[in-house]
Design a protein around this motif. Sequence first.
Motif, PDB file in Angstrom:
ATOM      1  N   TRP A 174      -2.819  -4.676  -0.751  1.00  0.00           N
ATOM      2  CA  TRP A 174      -4.019  -4.932  -1.543  1.00  0.00           C
ATOM      3  C   TRP A 174      -3.844  -6.203  -2.340  1.00  0.00           C
ATOM      4  CZ3 TRP A 174      -8.233  -1.582  -1.492  1.00  0.00           C
ATOM      5  CH2 TRP A 174      -8.021  -0.336  -0.867  1.00  0.00           C
ATOM      6  N   ALA A 212      -9.121  -6.705   5.229  1.00  0.00           N
ATOM      7  CA  ALA A 212      -9.536  -5.559   6.034  1.00  0.00           C
ATOM      8  C   ALA A 212     -11.025  -5.556   6.344  1.00  0.00           C
ATOM      9  CB  ALA A 212      -9.144  -4.263   5.324  1.00  0.00           C
ATOM     10  N   ILE A 270      -2.650  -2.476  13.809  1.00  0.00           N
ATOM     11  CA  ILE A 270      -2.278  -2.456  12.393  1.00  0.00           C
ATOM     12  C   ILE A 270      -0.920  -1.792  12.225  1.00  0.00           C
ATOM     13  CG2 ILE A 270      -2.875  -1.541  10.117  1.00  0.00           C
ATOM     14  CD1 ILE A 270      -5.804  -1.954  10.851  1.00  0.00           C
ATOM     15  N   LEU A 312     -10.765  -9.450  12.877  1.00  0.00           N
ATOM     16  CA  LEU A 312     -10.108  -8.218  13.297  1.00  0.00           C
ATOM     17  C   LEU A 312     -10.483  -7.858  14.732  1.00  0.00           C
ATOM     18  CD1 LEU A 312     -10.478  -6.095  10.042  1.00  0.00           C
ATOM     19  CD2 LEU A 312      -8.372  -7.108  10.954  1.00  0.00           C
ATOM     20  N   SER A 345      -4.718  -6.005   5.831  1.00  0.00           N
ATOM     21  CA  SER A 345      -4.005  -5.363   6.932  1.00  0.00           C
ATOM     22  C   SER A 345      -2.976  -6.327   7.506  1.00  0.00           C
ATOM     23  CB  SER A 345      -4.972  -4.926   8.035  1.00  0.00           C
ATOM     24  OG  SER A 345      -5.590  -6.055   8.644  1.00  0.00           O
ATOM     25  N   HIS A 346      -1.818  -5.791   7.850  1.00  0.00           N
ATOM     26  CA  HIS A 346      -0.802  -6.534   8.584  1.00  0.00           C
ATOM     27  C   HIS A 346      -0.718  -5.936   9.982  1.00  0.00           C
ATOM     28  CE1 HIS A 346       0.879  -7.363   4.391  1.00  0.00           C
ATOM     29  NE2 HIS A 346       0.474  -8.526   4.871  1.00  0.00           N
ATOM     30  N   SER A 347      -0.812  -6.792  10.993  1.00  0.00           N
ATOM     31  CA  SER A 347      -0.879  -6.320  12.367  1.00  0.00           C
ATOM     32  C   SER A 347       0.205  -6.956  13.215  1.00  0.00           C
ATOM     33  CB  SER A 347      -2.256  -6.634  12.970  1.00  0.00           C
ATOM     34  OG  SER A 347      -3.285  -6.028  12.217  1.00  0.00           O
ATOM     35  N   ASP A 401       0.829  -1.198   0.000  1.00  0.00           N
ATOM     36  CA  ASP A 401       0.000   0.000   0.000  1.00  0.00           C
ATOM     37  C   ASP A 401       0.873   1.261   0.000  1.00  0.00           C
ATOM     38  OD1 ASP A 401      -2.372   1.482   0.033  1.00  0.00           O
ATOM     39  OD2 ASP A 401      -2.284   1.690   2.216  1.00  0.00           O
ATOM     40  N   GLY A 428      -1.911 -11.344   9.293  1.00  0.00           N
ATOM     41  CA  GLY A 428      -2.496 -10.599   8.190  1.00  0.00           C
ATOM     42  C   GLY A 428      -3.943 -10.998   7.993  1.00  0.00           C
ATOM     43  N   GLU A 440      -8.602  -4.889   0.301  1.00  0.00           N
ATOM     44  CA  GLU A 440      -7.606  -4.283   1.180  1.00  0.00           C
ATOM     45  C   GLU A 440      -7.207  -5.292   2.254  1.00  0.00           C
ATOM     46  OE1 GLU A 440      -6.965  -0.377   4.082  1.00  0.00           O
ATOM     47  OE2 GLU A 440      -8.917  -0.762   3.151  1.00  0.00           O
ATOM     48  N   LYS A 498      -0.352  -2.012   5.470  1.00  0.00           N
ATOM     49  CA  LYS A 498      -1.471  -2.417   4.638  1.00  0.00           C
ATOM     50  C   LYS A 498      -0.974  -2.859   3.268  1.00  0.00           C
ATOM     51  CE  LYS A 498      -4.958   0.519   6.865  1.00  0.00           C
ATOM     52  NZ  LYS A 498      -5.990   1.565   6.646  1.00  0.00           N
TER      53      LYS A 498
END
Length: 298
Positions: free
Chosen positions: A292, A271, A287, A277, A134-136, A114, A268, A132, A290
Amino acid sequence: MVFEIRTAEPADAAGIAGVWAAAMPYLVQTARAIEAGLRTNPNRVVLIAEAGSEIVGYGNVYLPEPGEESPRIRITVLVSPAYRRQGIGSALADRIEAAAAAAGAASLLIVVSDDEPSRQFSAARGYTLGRELSHSAAELSGVPDAPPVPAGLRVADFDAVEPHAIWAALAATADDDPSGLSDAPPYEDWLASEWEHPELRRDLSIAVLEGDAVLAFTTTTADPERRVTWSASTGSIPAARGRGLAKLVKAVALGRARDAGLLTAFTGNDANNKPMLAVNEWLGYRIAGKAWTAEKTL
Protein backbone atom coordinates in the motif's frame (compact mmCIF):
# COMPACT_ATOMS: atom_id res chain seq x y z
CA MET A 1 18.96 -5.49 21.08
CA VAL A 2 21.95 -3.20 20.61
CA PHE A 3 22.08 -1.45 17.25
CA GLU A 4 23.36 1.78 15.73
CA ILE A 5 21.74 4.14 13.23
CA ARG A 6 24.24 5.86 10.96
CA THR A 7 24.67 7.35 7.51
CA ALA A 8 25.18 4.76 4.79
CA GLU A 9 28.48 4.55 2.94
CA PRO A 10 29.31 2.87 -0.38
CA ALA A 11 30.95 -0.01 1.49
CA ASP A 12 27.53 -0.81 3.01
CA ALA A 13 25.99 -1.65 -0.37
CA ALA A 14 26.04 -5.44 -0.04
CA GLY A 15 24.39 -5.27 3.38
CA ILE A 16 21.71 -2.88 2.13
CA ALA A 17 21.02 -5.18 -0.82
CA GLY A 18 20.51 -7.99 1.68
CA VAL A 19 17.89 -5.95 3.55
CA TRP A 20 16.04 -5.22 0.30
CA ALA A 21 16.13 -8.90 -0.72
CA ALA A 22 14.76 -10.00 2.65
CA ALA A 23 12.10 -7.30 2.99
CA MET A 24 11.06 -6.66 -0.65
CA PRO A 25 12.19 -9.67 -2.72
CA TYR A 26 10.22 -8.61 -5.80
CA LEU A 27 12.46 -5.62 -6.46
CA VAL A 28 15.81 -5.70 -8.24
CA GLN A 29 18.23 -3.96 -5.88
CA THR A 30 21.80 -5.17 -6.43
CA ALA A 31 24.84 -4.21 -4.39
CA ARG A 32 26.47 -2.71 -7.49
CA ALA A 33 23.52 -0.40 -8.15
CA ILE A 34 23.20 0.60 -4.51
CA GLU A 35 26.90 1.42 -4.29
CA ALA A 36 26.70 3.55 -7.41
CA GLY A 37 23.70 5.43 -6.02
CA LEU A 38 25.48 6.14 -2.76
CA ARG A 39 28.47 7.51 -4.67
CA THR A 40 26.67 9.59 -7.28
CA ASN A 41 23.17 10.58 -6.13
CA PRO A 42 23.22 13.64 -3.84
CA ASN A 43 19.44 13.94 -3.73
CA ARG A 44 18.87 11.45 -0.93
CA VAL A 45 19.47 10.91 2.77
CA VAL A 46 20.34 7.24 3.33
CA LEU A 47 20.63 5.68 6.78
CA ILE A 48 21.26 2.13 7.95
CA ALA A 49 20.69 0.20 11.17
CA GLU A 50 23.68 -1.93 12.11
CA ALA A 51 23.72 -4.68 14.77
CA GLY A 52 27.30 -5.73 15.36
CA SER A 53 28.72 -6.08 11.87
CA GLU A 54 25.38 -6.85 10.19
CA ILE A 55 23.18 -4.31 8.42
CA VAL A 56 19.62 -5.07 9.51
CA GLY A 57 17.67 -1.97 8.46
CA TYR A 58 17.62 0.76 5.84
CA GLY A 59 16.03 4.18 5.53
CA ASN A 60 15.90 6.67 2.69
CA VAL A 61 14.63 10.20 2.04
CA TYR A 62 14.16 11.31 -1.57
CA LEU A 63 15.00 14.98 -1.22
CA PRO A 64 12.86 17.56 -3.07
CA GLU A 65 14.07 19.80 -5.83
CA PRO A 66 15.68 23.05 -4.58
CA GLY A 67 13.08 25.74 -4.06
CA GLU A 68 10.12 23.34 -4.02
CA GLU A 69 7.69 24.59 -1.38
CA SER A 70 5.79 22.29 1.02
CA PRO A 71 6.56 19.12 -0.93
CA ARG A 72 5.25 15.64 -0.37
CA ILE A 73 8.46 13.69 0.18
CA ARG A 74 8.80 9.99 -0.43
CA ILE A 75 10.62 7.95 2.20
CA THR A 76 11.57 4.30 2.72
CA VAL A 77 11.99 2.37 5.97
CA LEU A 78 12.90 -1.33 5.81
CA VAL A 79 13.96 -3.85 8.45
CA SER A 80 14.97 -7.44 7.71
CA PRO A 81 12.11 -9.68 8.90
CA ALA A 82 14.31 -11.57 11.36
CA TYR A 83 15.08 -8.33 13.23
CA ARG A 84 11.66 -6.76 13.49
CA ARG A 85 9.82 -5.85 16.71
CA GLN A 86 13.04 -4.80 18.43
CA GLY A 87 12.77 -1.03 18.02
CA ILE A 88 14.88 -0.82 14.87
CA GLY A 89 12.08 0.32 12.57
CA SER A 90 10.94 2.98 15.04
CA ALA A 91 14.47 4.33 15.46
CA LEU A 92 15.01 4.47 11.70
CA ALA A 93 11.61 6.05 11.10
CA ASP A 94 12.29 8.74 13.72
CA ARG A 95 15.51 9.74 12.00
CA ILE A 96 14.12 9.49 8.47
CA GLU A 97 11.00 11.52 9.27
CA ALA A 98 13.12 14.17 10.99
CA ALA A 99 15.37 14.43 7.92
CA ALA A 100 12.34 14.79 5.65
CA ALA A 101 10.87 17.49 7.90
CA ALA A 102 14.19 19.34 7.87
CA ALA A 103 14.07 19.24 4.06
CA GLY A 104 10.74 21.08 4.14
CA ALA A 105 8.27 18.22 3.79
CA ALA A 106 4.61 19.03 4.31
CA SER A 107 3.68 15.37 4.04
CA LEU A 108 5.35 11.98 3.68
CA LEU A 109 4.68 9.13 1.23
CA ILE A 110 5.80 5.59 2.02
CA VAL A 111 5.13 2.05 0.74
CA VAL A 112 3.79 -0.36 3.36
CA SER A 113 3.85 -4.14 2.93
CA ASP A 114 0.44 -5.81 2.99
CA ASP A 115 0.84 -7.65 6.28
CA GLU A 116 -0.77 -6.88 9.61
CA PRO A 117 2.41 -5.90 11.53
CA SER A 118 3.49 -3.49 8.78
CA ARG A 119 0.05 -1.89 8.55
CA GLN A 120 -0.12 -1.56 12.34
CA PHE A 121 3.36 0.00 12.46
CA SER A 122 2.45 2.62 9.86
CA ALA A 123 -0.89 3.40 11.52
CA ALA A 124 0.78 3.84 14.92
CA ARG A 125 3.07 6.45 13.37
CA GLY A 126 0.16 8.40 11.91
CA TYR A 127 0.11 7.14 8.33
CA THR A 128 -3.12 6.57 6.43
CA LEU A 129 -3.24 3.83 3.82
CA GLY A 130 -3.94 5.07 0.31
CA ARG A 131 -3.50 3.14 -2.92
CA GLU A 132 -3.27 -0.64 -3.10
CA LEU A 133 -0.26 -1.89 -5.08
CA SER A 134 0.36 -5.28 -6.63
CA HIS A 135 3.67 -7.02 -7.26
CA SER A 136 3.53 -9.59 -10.04
CA ALA A 137 5.85 -12.27 -11.41
CA ALA A 138 6.05 -13.94 -14.82
CA GLU A 139 8.09 -16.98 -15.79
CA LEU A 140 9.89 -15.90 -18.93
CA SER A 141 9.68 -19.36 -20.49
CA GLY A 142 5.96 -18.75 -21.01
CA VAL A 143 6.03 -15.25 -22.51
CA PRO A 144 3.80 -14.98 -25.62
CA ASP A 145 5.05 -13.77 -28.97
CA ALA A 146 4.98 -10.02 -29.42
CA PRO A 147 2.17 -8.45 -31.47
CA PRO A 148 3.07 -7.11 -34.92
CA VAL A 149 4.59 -3.64 -35.16
CA PRO A 150 2.06 -1.16 -36.62
CA ALA A 151 2.82 0.24 -40.05
CA GLY A 152 4.98 3.34 -39.98
CA LEU A 153 6.46 2.57 -36.55
CA ARG A 154 9.63 0.79 -35.48
CA VAL A 155 10.85 -1.03 -32.40
CA ALA A 156 14.31 -0.35 -30.98
CA ASP A 157 16.19 -1.04 -27.79
CA PHE A 158 17.48 1.88 -25.75
CA ASP A 159 20.97 1.55 -27.18
CA ALA A 160 19.55 2.70 -30.51
CA VAL A 161 17.54 5.65 -29.14
CA GLU A 162 18.70 9.09 -28.07
CA PRO A 163 18.34 9.29 -24.29
CA HIS A 164 16.57 12.65 -24.44
CA ALA A 165 13.79 11.06 -26.48
CA ILE A 166 13.31 8.42 -23.76
CA TRP A 167 13.29 11.08 -21.05
CA ALA A 168 10.73 13.16 -22.97
CA ALA A 169 8.36 10.18 -23.16
CA LEU A 170 8.89 9.47 -19.45
CA ALA A 171 8.10 13.11 -18.62
CA ALA A 172 4.91 12.88 -20.68
CA THR A 173 3.69 9.81 -18.79
CA ALA A 174 5.00 10.09 -15.21
CA ASP A 175 1.87 11.82 -13.89
CA ASP A 176 -0.29 8.95 -15.17
CA ASP A 177 0.80 6.63 -12.35
CA PRO A 178 -2.13 6.77 -9.90
CA SER A 179 0.10 5.54 -7.04
CA GLY A 180 2.11 8.78 -7.06
CA LEU A 181 5.38 6.81 -6.97
CA SER A 182 6.58 7.77 -10.44
CA ASP A 183 8.30 11.00 -11.32
CA ALA A 184 10.37 12.61 -14.06
CA PRO A 185 13.47 14.27 -12.61
CA PRO A 186 15.31 16.99 -14.54
CA TYR A 187 17.10 15.57 -17.57
CA GLU A 188 20.64 15.80 -16.20
CA ASP A 189 19.59 14.15 -12.93
CA TRP A 190 17.80 11.41 -14.86
CA LEU A 191 20.89 10.78 -16.99
CA ALA A 192 23.04 10.31 -13.90
CA SER A 193 20.63 8.24 -11.80
CA GLU A 194 18.57 6.28 -14.34
CA TRP A 195 20.28 6.19 -17.74
CA GLU A 196 23.64 5.38 -16.16
CA HIS A 197 22.09 2.99 -13.61
CA PRO A 198 24.45 -0.01 -13.34
CA GLU A 199 21.66 -2.56 -13.68
CA LEU A 200 19.74 -0.85 -16.48
CA ARG A 201 19.66 -3.29 -19.39
CA ARG A 202 19.37 -1.00 -22.38
CA ASP A 203 19.36 -4.05 -24.64
CA LEU A 204 16.23 -5.29 -22.83
CA SER A 205 14.60 -1.84 -22.54
CA ILE A 206 12.39 -1.21 -25.55
CA ALA A 207 10.82 1.77 -27.30
CA VAL A 208 8.35 2.17 -30.15
CA LEU A 209 9.22 5.14 -32.33
CA GLU A 210 7.65 7.18 -35.07
CA GLY A 211 10.62 8.80 -36.74
CA ASP A 212 12.80 9.82 -33.82
CA ALA A 213 9.92 10.38 -31.37
CA VAL A 214 9.29 7.78 -28.68
CA LEU A 215 5.61 6.83 -28.51
CA ALA A 216 5.90 4.05 -25.91
CA PHE A 217 8.65 2.51 -23.83
CA THR A 218 9.46 0.02 -21.10
CA THR A 219 12.55 0.13 -18.90
CA THR A 220 14.21 -3.06 -17.66
CA THR A 221 16.70 -3.56 -14.85
CA ALA A 222 18.16 -6.99 -14.15
CA ASP A 223 19.98 -8.95 -11.49
CA PRO A 224 22.16 -11.46 -13.38
CA GLU A 225 22.95 -13.45 -10.23
CA ARG A 226 19.29 -14.07 -9.39
CA ARG A 227 18.44 -14.14 -13.14
CA VAL A 228 15.46 -11.83 -12.61
CA THR A 229 14.29 -8.58 -14.18
CA TRP A 230 12.24 -5.64 -12.93
CA SER A 231 10.05 -3.62 -15.28
CA ALA A 232 10.83 -0.24 -13.78
CA SER A 233 8.48 1.89 -15.88
CA THR A 234 6.21 1.46 -18.89
CA GLY A 235 4.24 4.16 -20.63
CA SER A 236 2.64 5.44 -23.82
CA ILE A 237 2.50 9.16 -24.51
CA PRO A 238 -1.07 10.55 -24.51
CA ALA A 239 -1.29 10.87 -28.31
CA ALA A 240 -0.35 7.21 -28.84
CA ARG A 241 -2.70 5.52 -26.38
CA GLY A 242 -5.25 2.91 -27.36
CA ARG A 243 -2.99 1.33 -29.98
CA GLY A 244 -1.57 -1.56 -27.96
CA LEU A 245 1.93 -0.11 -27.85
CA ALA A 246 2.49 -0.82 -24.13
CA LYS A 247 1.71 -4.48 -24.77
CA LEU A 248 4.12 -4.44 -27.72
CA VAL A 249 7.10 -2.97 -25.87
CA LYS A 250 6.65 -5.21 -22.84
CA ALA A 251 6.27 -8.35 -24.95
CA VAL A 252 9.41 -7.56 -26.93
CA ALA A 253 11.34 -6.76 -23.74
CA LEU A 254 10.32 -9.97 -21.97
CA GLY A 255 11.08 -12.08 -25.03
CA ARG A 256 14.57 -10.61 -25.23
CA ALA A 257 15.07 -11.16 -21.49
CA ARG A 258 14.13 -14.81 -21.94
CA ASP A 259 16.54 -15.15 -24.86
CA ALA A 260 19.28 -13.57 -22.71
CA GLY A 261 18.97 -16.42 -20.19
CA LEU A 262 16.94 -14.67 -17.51
CA LEU A 263 14.22 -16.67 -15.79
CA THR A 264 11.67 -14.50 -13.99
CA ALA A 265 10.28 -11.02 -14.53
CA PHE A 266 8.81 -8.88 -11.75
CA THR A 267 6.79 -5.71 -11.98
CA GLY A 268 4.64 -3.50 -9.77
CA ASN A 269 1.44 -1.59 -10.44
CA ASP A 270 -1.29 0.38 -8.80
CA ALA A 271 -4.04 -2.19 -8.19
CA ASN A 272 -6.55 0.06 -9.99
CA ASN A 273 -4.43 0.54 -13.12
CA LYS A 274 -6.70 -1.82 -15.03
CA PRO A 275 -5.26 -1.27 -18.55
CA MET A 276 -1.71 -2.15 -17.46
CA LEU A 277 -2.88 -5.04 -15.31
CA ALA A 278 -4.69 -6.46 -18.34
CA VAL A 279 -1.49 -6.19 -20.40
CA ASN A 280 0.46 -7.91 -17.64
CA GLU A 281 -2.04 -10.75 -17.37
CA TRP A 282 -1.79 -11.34 -21.13
CA LEU A 283 2.00 -11.46 -20.76
CA GLY A 284 1.75 -14.15 -18.09
CA TYR A 285 2.25 -12.08 -14.95
CA ARG A 286 0.47 -13.31 -11.85
CA ILE A 287 0.16 -11.40 -8.56
CA ALA A 288 2.83 -12.52 -6.09
CA GLY A 289 2.41 -9.92 -3.34
CA LYS A 290 0.70 -6.70 -2.36
CA ALA A 291 1.54 -3.42 -0.66
CA TRP A 292 0.00 0.00 0.00
CA THR A 293 0.98 3.59 -0.35
CA ALA A 294 0.51 5.50 2.90
CA GLU A 295 0.68 9.20 3.68
CA LYS A 296 1.26 11.30 6.76
CA THR A 297 0.78 15.05 7.11
CA LEU A 298 3.46 16.80 9.14
